[in-house]
Design a protein around this motif. Structure first.
Motif, mmCIF file in Angstrom:
data_model
loop_
_atom_site.group_PDB
_atom_site.id
_atom_site.type_symbol
_atom_site.label_atom_id
_atom_site.label_comp_id
_atom_site.label_asym_id
_atom_site.label_seq_id
_atom_site.Cartn_x
_atom_site.Cartn_y
_atom_site.Cartn_z
ATOM 1 N N GLY A 101 1.101 -1.107 0.041
ATOM 2 C CA GLY A 101 -0.102 -0.054 -0.102
ATOM 3 C C GLY A 101 0.721 1.187 -0.007
ATOM 4 O O GLY A 101 2.114 1.244 -0.350
ATOM 5 N N TRP A 102 0.418 2.314 0.616
ATOM 6 C CA TRP A 102 1.186 3.359 0.393
ATOM 7 C C TRP A 102 2.302 3.420 1.323
ATOM 8 O O TRP A 102 3.287 4.160 0.757
ATOM 9 C CB TRP A 102 0.162 4.690 1.207
ATOM 10 N N PHE A 149 -0.670 -1.611 -6.379
ATOM 11 C CA PHE A 149 -0.999 -0.259 -5.503
ATOM 12 C C PHE A 149 -2.246 0.140 -5.753
ATOM 13 O O PHE A 149 -2.463 0.477 -6.987
ATOM 14 C CB PHE A 149 0.283 0.556 -5.662
ATOM 15 N N ALA A 150 -3.189 0.530 -4.733
ATOM 16 C CA ALA A 150 -4.126 1.563 -5.048
ATOM 17 C C ALA A 150 -4.132 2.966 -4.675
ATOM 18 O O ALA A 150 -3.439 2.956 -3.647
ATOM 19 C CB ALA A 150 -5.296 0.770 -4.516
ATOM 20 N N THR A 185 -5.698 5.030 -2.962
ATOM 21 C CA THR A 185 -7.036 5.120 -2.296
ATOM 22 C C THR A 185 -7.804 6.548 -2.298
ATOM 23 O O THR A 185 -8.937 6.547 -2.249
ATOM 24 C CB THR A 185 -6.795 4.905 -0.798
HETATM 25 MG MG MG Z 1 -3.101 1.933 -0.491
#
Ligand code: MG
Ligand code: FAD
Ligand code: MG
Ligand code: MG
Ligand code: MG
Length: 550
Positions: A33-34, A59-60, A62
């Motif tokens: 993630g981040w 990776f999203a 968000t």
């Molecule tokens: Mg993320």
């Protein structure tokens, strides 16, 4: 005889051979993630043997998930494949699409299970050992054990959640359009309830409202009058982590838009067609019929983190505690970053006697103003609360703070003993701030930790650092503790309006802020590919509106 001759020759040749390079230390990273990706992007991967575990191979981004719920932006546009990310950055990293089931700090290993189906004949489970572990697993949704939430509510945490919401919104409109449905039933089906008035809930409400007024009412004119959006918030105001001015602006905009705000209500139960809410002031319970509910009321701890916390004796905490260098204090080689962790800032009062001794260079048992000033910078690095306290009390320098403990006296000739020093500092720890669970924090922590890893050798060789007051025995970490730099935050409010809180007590609201939002979020995209996709999604939406098919 001959044997020993050859053996000694072989041994001699072996001794002559150049020494093999030292084994690279193994770094295992949990999560992409981040926090995890920010760490990996900044890490010098040639220094370590790096392995990455995450059940999602992308990776999203968000902050754009609320836009995905209504098709303003497509799901594909907000994700970046992990392998592509590494390849582009030239990172020498091994990635495994798997879930971490358990962290074993005594064996220095993690237990994992493949996330790629079950056709591996039970070989999908594996173990990875590490020299350093970076835990970046993020947070889970938190229902606060409210009955029915897991079964009946939508969440907005992952890309799949956003896609499900999009489909479900259209479902409601199609269901309410079927003939023979009573008006009461239509009102129920088209009642969209958002539980939680934080940034995510608010942004989703705004997005949904835009979708309704800009697109759906044209497509479903017969049922427009039955649509309603409600936000249920237990606090007195929505957006309570933002500046009050923004909360007020958002509330009045939502009122004009006809979004209902039920503040001061707590959800106590959710069934398949109604939500039981309790008024916090009167204690009265009411049933709210609904068609679709989105739970966005808080974040909790992932089971694998809870288990790890129990193992290291942090069982009573909500998030994994680290020191200010982002290391889990109970283990010498486990670091935690992002939403799964929280930093526990050391209190100055715990170290007050040590600080006094270090500062008192002439061993006189008292401190002069000069002696204090000489260590002040180190104190402020190690205990940021000192600076925050002075700022909050409008104190210009340390003399003001000391004078608070001394009563009236002259600045220059000021001399304090340990008791007076303690008295002056005793309120400072009230200013300790926790960092929020945001992408901004997660990314900064990942970046910082990679920096530490890149400089680790150097720091081990030069343990004498600028910080003489660390007080935590952080041997090789002779550089500054992590310090969060808040760059501001946005709240998109729909109708091409947004609110922003920028550093320096700056607040901006309205249409121009929405344009600022567009430009900031376009520039923050992790690759040119996603940037082009996102901007073209926005353009498509401006010209043709959103796509209302499922
Ligand atoms: Mg993320
Ligand atoms: P995450 O980004 O959640 O990453 C966790 C990673 O761990 C994921 O890759 C996941 O797949 C992986 N993982 C999970 N379980 C396992 C396991 N068992 N084994 C291995 N890997 C695992 N923040 C902002 O600053 N600004 C915003 O505008 C903003 N908007 C948001 C909007 C929404 C809808 C949401 C949900 C969040 C938003 N946030 C925003 C918050 C931000 O997304 C989080 O703070 C951030 O994602 C935290 O980063 P992280 O790396 O700790 O966790
Ligand atoms: Mg992460
Ligand atoms: Mg955190
Ligand atoms: Mg002295």
């Amino acid at each position: 005889m001959g044997f020993s001759f050859f053996a000694s020759r072989a041994a001699a040749r072996f001794l002559e051979a150049p020494e093999p390079p030292p084994r690279k230390k193994k770094v295992v990273v949990l999560g992409t993630g981040w926090a995890g990706t920010s760490f990996l992007k900044n890490l010098d991967s040639s220094r370590y043997e790096v392995k990455v575990i995450s059940p999602r191979n992308y990776f999203a981004f968000t902050p754009l998930l609320p836009s995905v719920t209504c098709g303003t932006v497509e799901a594909r546009s907000v994700v970046e494949p992990i392998r592509r990310m590494f390849e582009k950055k030239g990172k020498d990293v091994a990635y495994y699409e798997a879930e971490c089931l358990k962290i074993d700090p005594t064996k220095k290993a993690v237990h994992c299970r493949s996330a790629v189906g079950t056709n591996l004949d039970g070989n999908g489970d594996f173990m990875l050992d590490y020299d350093y572990l970076v835990v970046a697993l993020g947070a889970a949704v938190n229902t606060f054990n409210t009955p029915g939430v897991m079964e009946h509510c939508h969440f907005l945490k992952e890309v799949e959640d956003a896609q499900k919401i999009r489909k479900s919104v259209i479902d409601c409109f199609e269901r309410a359009s079927i003939p023979n449905i009573s008006e009461e039933e239509k009102r129920k089906i088209l009642h969209f309830v958002i539980i939680g008035g934080g940034p995510t809930g608010v942004e989703f409400a705004a997005e949904l409202h835009d979708f309704l007024v800009e697109d759906l009412v044209k497509l479903y004119p017969a049922i427009e009058q039955f649509v309603k959006i409600t936000i249920i918030q237990s606090g007195e105001h929505i957006l309570n982590t933002f500046d009050q001015r923004i909360a007020v602006f958002a509330e009045s905009k939502f009122q004009r838009d006809g979004i209902e705000l039920s503040t001061g209500f707590r959800v106590i139960k959710v069934s398949d067609d109604s939500i039981t809410v309790k008024c916090k002031s009167s204690g009265v319970e009411t049933l709210v019929p609904y068609g679709m509910a989105i739970w966005s009321a808080g974040i909790g701890t992932r089971p694998v983190i809870t288990d790890f916390m129990n193992q290291v004796g942090q069982g009573k905490r909500r998030a994994l505690a680290t020191n200010e260098w982002l290391r889990v204090p109970e283990c010498d080689s486990v670091y935690a970053i992002g939403d799964c962790s929280s930093i526990s800032q050391r209190k100055i009062m715990e170290d007050i006697s040590t600080i006094f001794k270090v500062a008192d260079k002439d061993n006189s048992g008292t401190l002069t103003l000069k002696e204090i000033n000489d260590v002040l910078e180190d104190i402020c690095i190690r205990y940021p609360q000192v600076e925050l306290y002075m700022k909050s009390m409008h104190m210009v320098d340390i003399a003001d703070l000391i004078k608070g403990g001394l009563g009236d006296s002259h600045k220059e000739s000021m001399v304090v003993n340990i008791e007076e020093f303690k008295k002056a500092m005793c309120h400072v720890d009230s200013q300790v701030k926790t960092v929020p669970a945001t992408a901004q924090v997660a990314a900064q922590q990942g970046y910082y930790l990679a920096d530490c890893f890149n400089k680790k050798d150097h720091c081990t060789e030069h343990p004498e650092g600028p910080l003489r007051l660390t007080g935590s025995g952080e041997g090789h970490h002779n550089f500054r503790p992590f310090r969060y730099k808040h760059l501001g935050q946005f709240a998109p409010l729909g109708g091409e309006q947004a609110a922003a809180e920028l550093p320096g007590d700056w607040v901006s609201m309205g249409h121009s802020t929405q344009w600022l939002w567009y430009s900031v979020y376009a520039s923050k995209q992790v690759s040119w590919r996603t940037r082009v996709l996102v901007v073209s999604d926005w353009t498509r939406r401006f010209i043709f509106g959103r796509d209302s098919s499922r």
